[in-house]
Motif scaffolding. Structure first.
Motif, mmCIF file in Angstrom:
data_model
loop_
_atom_site.group_PDB
_atom_site.id
_atom_site.type_symbol
_atom_site.label_atom_id
_atom_site.label_comp_id
_atom_site.label_asym_id
_atom_site.label_seq_id
_atom_site.Cartn_x
_atom_site.Cartn_y
_atom_site.Cartn_z
ATOM 1 N N ALA A 1 5.261 -6.690 -10.903
ATOM 2 C CA ALA A 1 5.317 -6.913 -9.462
ATOM 3 C C ALA A 1 5.138 -5.603 -8.713
ATOM 4 O O ALA A 1 5.682 -4.569 -9.095
ATOM 5 N N GLU A 2 4.385 -5.647 -7.631
ATOM 6 C CA GLU A 2 4.139 -4.463 -6.818
ATOM 7 C C GLU A 2 5.330 -4.244 -5.882
ATOM 8 O O GLU A 2 5.720 -5.137 -5.149
ATOM 9 N N PRO A 3 5.949 -3.058 -5.910
ATOM 10 C CA PRO A 3 7.106 -2.807 -5.046
ATOM 11 C C PRO A 3 6.718 -2.715 -3.570
ATOM 12 O O PRO A 3 5.560 -2.419 -3.247
ATOM 13 N N GLU A 4 7.676 -2.963 -2.703
ATOM 14 C CA GLU A 4 7.425 -2.887 -1.260
ATOM 15 C C GLU A 4 7.363 -1.443 -0.776
ATOM 16 O O GLU A 4 6.664 -1.141 0.189
ATOM 17 N N GLU A 5 8.129 -0.551 -1.407
ATOM 18 C CA GLU A 5 8.137 0.862 -1.023
ATOM 19 C C GLU A 5 7.812 1.697 -2.253
ATOM 20 O O GLU A 5 8.672 2.346 -2.844
ATOM 21 N N PRO A 6 6.539 1.666 -2.680
ATOM 22 C CA PRO A 6 6.161 2.297 -3.944
ATOM 23 C C PRO A 6 6.168 3.821 -3.877
ATOM 24 O O PRO A 6 5.829 4.419 -2.864
ATOM 25 N N ALA A 7 6.573 4.427 -4.985
ATOM 26 C CA ALA A 7 6.470 5.874 -5.118
ATOM 27 C C ALA A 7 5.017 6.228 -5.397
ATOM 28 O O ALA A 7 4.294 5.467 -6.053
ATOM 29 N N PRO A 8 4.540 7.368 -4.900
ATOM 30 C CA PRO A 8 3.164 7.764 -5.208
ATOM 31 C C PRO A 8 3.009 8.065 -6.686
ATOM 32 O O PRO A 8 3.871 8.709 -7.300
ATOM 33 N N VAL A 9 1.927 7.578 -7.276
ATOM 34 C CA VAL A 9 1.685 7.718 -8.711
ATOM 35 C C VAL A 9 0.356 8.422 -8.938
ATOM 36 O O VAL A 9 -0.660 8.096 -8.296
ATOM 37 N N LEU A 10 0.364 9.383 -9.847
ATOM 38 C CA LEU A 10 -0.846 10.124 -10.210
ATOM 39 C C LEU A 10 -1.236 9.737 -11.629
ATOM 40 O O LEU A 10 -0.475 9.950 -12.572
ATOM 41 N N LYS A 11 -2.419 9.164 -11.793
ATOM 42 C CA LYS A 11 -2.912 8.776 -13.112
ATOM 43 C C LYS A 11 -3.652 9.961 -13.732
ATOM 44 O O LYS A 11 -4.424 10.653 -13.050
ATOM 45 N N LEU A 12 -3.425 10.182 -15.013
ATOM 46 C CA LEU A 12 -3.984 11.345 -15.696
ATOM 47 C C LEU A 12 -4.943 10.925 -16.800
ATOM 48 O O LEU A 12 -4.739 9.898 -17.465
ATOM 49 N N LYS A 13 -5.962 11.747 -16.993
ATOM 50 C CA LYS A 13 -6.844 11.589 -18.142
ATOM 51 C C LYS A 13 -6.159 12.198 -19.368
ATOM 52 O O LYS A 13 -5.215 12.967 -19.253
ATOM 53 N N ALA A 14 -6.661 11.850 -20.535
ATOM 54 C CA ALA A 14 -6.095 12.393 -21.767
ATOM 55 C C ALA A 14 -6.268 13.905 -21.805
ATOM 56 O O ALA A 14 -7.209 14.459 -21.220
ATOM 57 N N ALA B 1 0.838 -1.198 0.000
ATOM 58 C CA ALA B 1 0.000 0.000 0.000
ATOM 59 C C ALA B 1 0.872 1.247 0.000
ATOM 60 O O ALA B 1 1.933 1.279 0.600
ATOM 61 N N ALA B 2 0.416 2.283 -0.700
ATOM 62 C CA ALA B 2 1.188 3.527 -0.787
ATOM 63 C C ALA B 2 1.154 4.258 0.542
ATOM 64 O O ALA B 2 0.083 4.477 1.100
ATOM 65 N N HIS B 3 2.329 4.597 1.048
ATOM 66 C CA HIS B 3 2.401 5.332 2.304
ATOM 67 C C HIS B 3 2.616 6.821 2.081
ATOM 68 O O HIS B 3 2.670 7.592 3.013
ATOM 69 N N VAL B 4 2.786 7.203 0.825
ATOM 70 C CA VAL B 4 2.716 8.608 0.429
ATOM 71 C C VAL B 4 1.726 8.651 -0.723
ATOM 72 O O VAL B 4 1.892 7.945 -1.716
ATOM 73 N N GLU B 5 0.702 9.437 -0.591
ATOM 74 C CA GLU B 5 -0.331 9.514 -1.617
ATOM 75 C C GLU B 5 -0.335 10.891 -2.260
ATOM 76 O O GLU B 5 -0.010 11.899 -1.611
ATOM 77 N N ILE C 1 14.440 7.649 8.302
ATOM 78 C CA ILE C 1 14.148 8.061 6.932
ATOM 79 C C ILE C 1 13.361 6.954 6.230
ATOM 80 O O ILE C 1 13.741 5.784 6.289
ATOM 81 N N SER C 2 12.267 7.340 5.592
ATOM 82 C CA SER C 2 11.476 6.395 4.794
ATOM 83 C C SER C 2 11.548 6.828 3.341
ATOM 84 O O SER C 2 11.287 7.995 3.013
ATOM 85 N N ARG C 3 11.895 5.884 2.467
ATOM 86 C CA ARG C 3 12.057 6.192 1.042
ATOM 87 C C ARG C 3 10.972 5.488 0.241
ATOM 88 O O ARG C 3 10.976 4.266 0.127
ATOM 89 N N TRP C 4 10.070 6.268 -0.320
ATOM 90 C CA TRP C 4 9.010 5.728 -1.170
ATOM 91 C C TRP C 4 9.355 6.104 -2.603
ATOM 92 O O TRP C 4 8.851 7.088 -3.151
ATOM 93 N N ILE C 5 10.253 5.302 -3.190
ATOM 94 C CA ILE C 5 10.852 5.681 -4.469
ATOM 95 C C ILE C 5 10.807 4.559 -5.506
ATOM 96 O O ILE C 5 11.272 4.748 -6.626
ATOM 97 N N GLU C 6 10.233 3.417 -5.166
ATOM 98 C CA GLU C 6 10.262 2.277 -6.078
ATOM 99 C C GLU C 6 9.121 2.335 -7.085
ATOM 100 O O GLU C 6 8.001 2.728 -6.751
ATOM 101 N N LEU C 7 9.424 1.926 -8.325
ATOM 102 C CA LEU C 7 8.428 1.889 -9.385
ATOM 103 C C LEU C 7 8.123 0.440 -9.749
ATOM 104 O O LEU C 7 8.987 -0.429 -9.629
ATOM 105 N N PRO C 8 6.904 0.147 -10.194
ATOM 106 C CA PRO C 8 6.563 -1.233 -10.570
ATOM 107 C C PRO C 8 7.448 -1.727 -11.706
ATOM 108 O O PRO C 8 7.720 -0.996 -12.668
#
Length: 237
Positions: free
Chosen positions: A145-158, A27-31, A134-141
């Motif tokens: 596979a879902e990363p353990e420390e995922p970076a927050p991702v913003l999905k955009l419309k066209a 789960a994302a810990h930075v949203e 220090i907590s690093r939320w910098i990993e990308l899928p």
């Protein structure tokens, strides 16, 4: 019958608890959220929420690495915990200040001049607590596979019809002083000094030439006197 139903409920609860416990690390810990989550949208407010995980200290800083297409100069701070300051970095920005209360989520908002033309944006974030943790939320899928420390991702419309990228924002740094050119005109003071130096040089040259001429005349006169006297002495003999 009631006992069977009760056991089934307990088993179901335990199953759900185990499921969420296993899914927790992913789960994302930075949203991040946007008031306008659309490609090429302008003056968009992004809200970042850092979930508090430490039970002994509060947040003191959040560092965000901006995705490609958003320059640090395109970002301004809108809202942050009391006393926190915003500072642009080479690849993003930091916002931080006095330690906030332990267990309190860290929330800040920024305004972006324009979102890039993309389907999603990843904002790598690094959180710092008052106790140095220090907590690093910098990993990308990768590879699905879902990363353990995922970076927050913003999905955009066209992007909206007719939307176009705006011109790059001006840099905040001052331009370096230009290097003087060899053909660049000299300042009045430098010109006056150069004229004075030239005059002094001309005077010195004139004195040298004059002295040389005088010395030659003196030598010539001495030679003429010596030859005349020698002839007179030879005639008298």
């Amino acid at each position: 019958m009631r006992r069977t139903v009760r056991r089934a409920g307990i088993v179901g609860t335990l199953a759900l608890t185990a499921f969420f416990a296993l899914a927790g690390p992913a789960a994302a810990h930075v949203e991040v959220e946007a008031d306008t989550a659309q490609a090429l949208a302008e003056n968009v407010t992004l809200t970042f929420v850092s979930e508090a995980e430490s039970t002994t200290a509060g947040f003191t800083q959040v560092r965000v690495v901006l995705p490609e297409g958003i320059a640090p100069g395109d970002v301004t701070l809108e809202e942050a915990p009391k006393g926190w300051k915003f500072k642009a970095t080479a690849d993003g920005y930091t916002v931080g200040g006095p330690e906030i209360a332990t267990g309190t989520d860290g929330e800040h908002k920024i305004k972006v001049r324009q979102l890039p033309d993309a389907r999603e944006l990843a904002f790598k974030a690094v959180e710092t607590y008052g106790d140095g943790k220090i907590s690093r939320w910098i990993e990308l899928p990768t590879g699905g596979a879902e990363p353990e420390e995922p970076a927050p991702v913003l999905k955009l419309k066209a992007a909206a019809a007719g939307a176009t990228p705006v011109s790059p924002s001006p840099t905040a740094s001052e331009p370096a002083a230009p290097t003087p050119s060899a053909t660049e005109p000299a300042s009045p003071a430098a010109a006056s000094q150069a004229a004075a130096d030239e005059k002094d040089e001309g005077s010195s040259t004139g004195l040298i030439v004059g002295g040389a001429v005088a010395a030659l005349l003196a030598l010539g006169g001495g030679a003429w006197w010596w030859l005349s006297r020698r002839r007179a002495t030879s005639g008298a003999g």
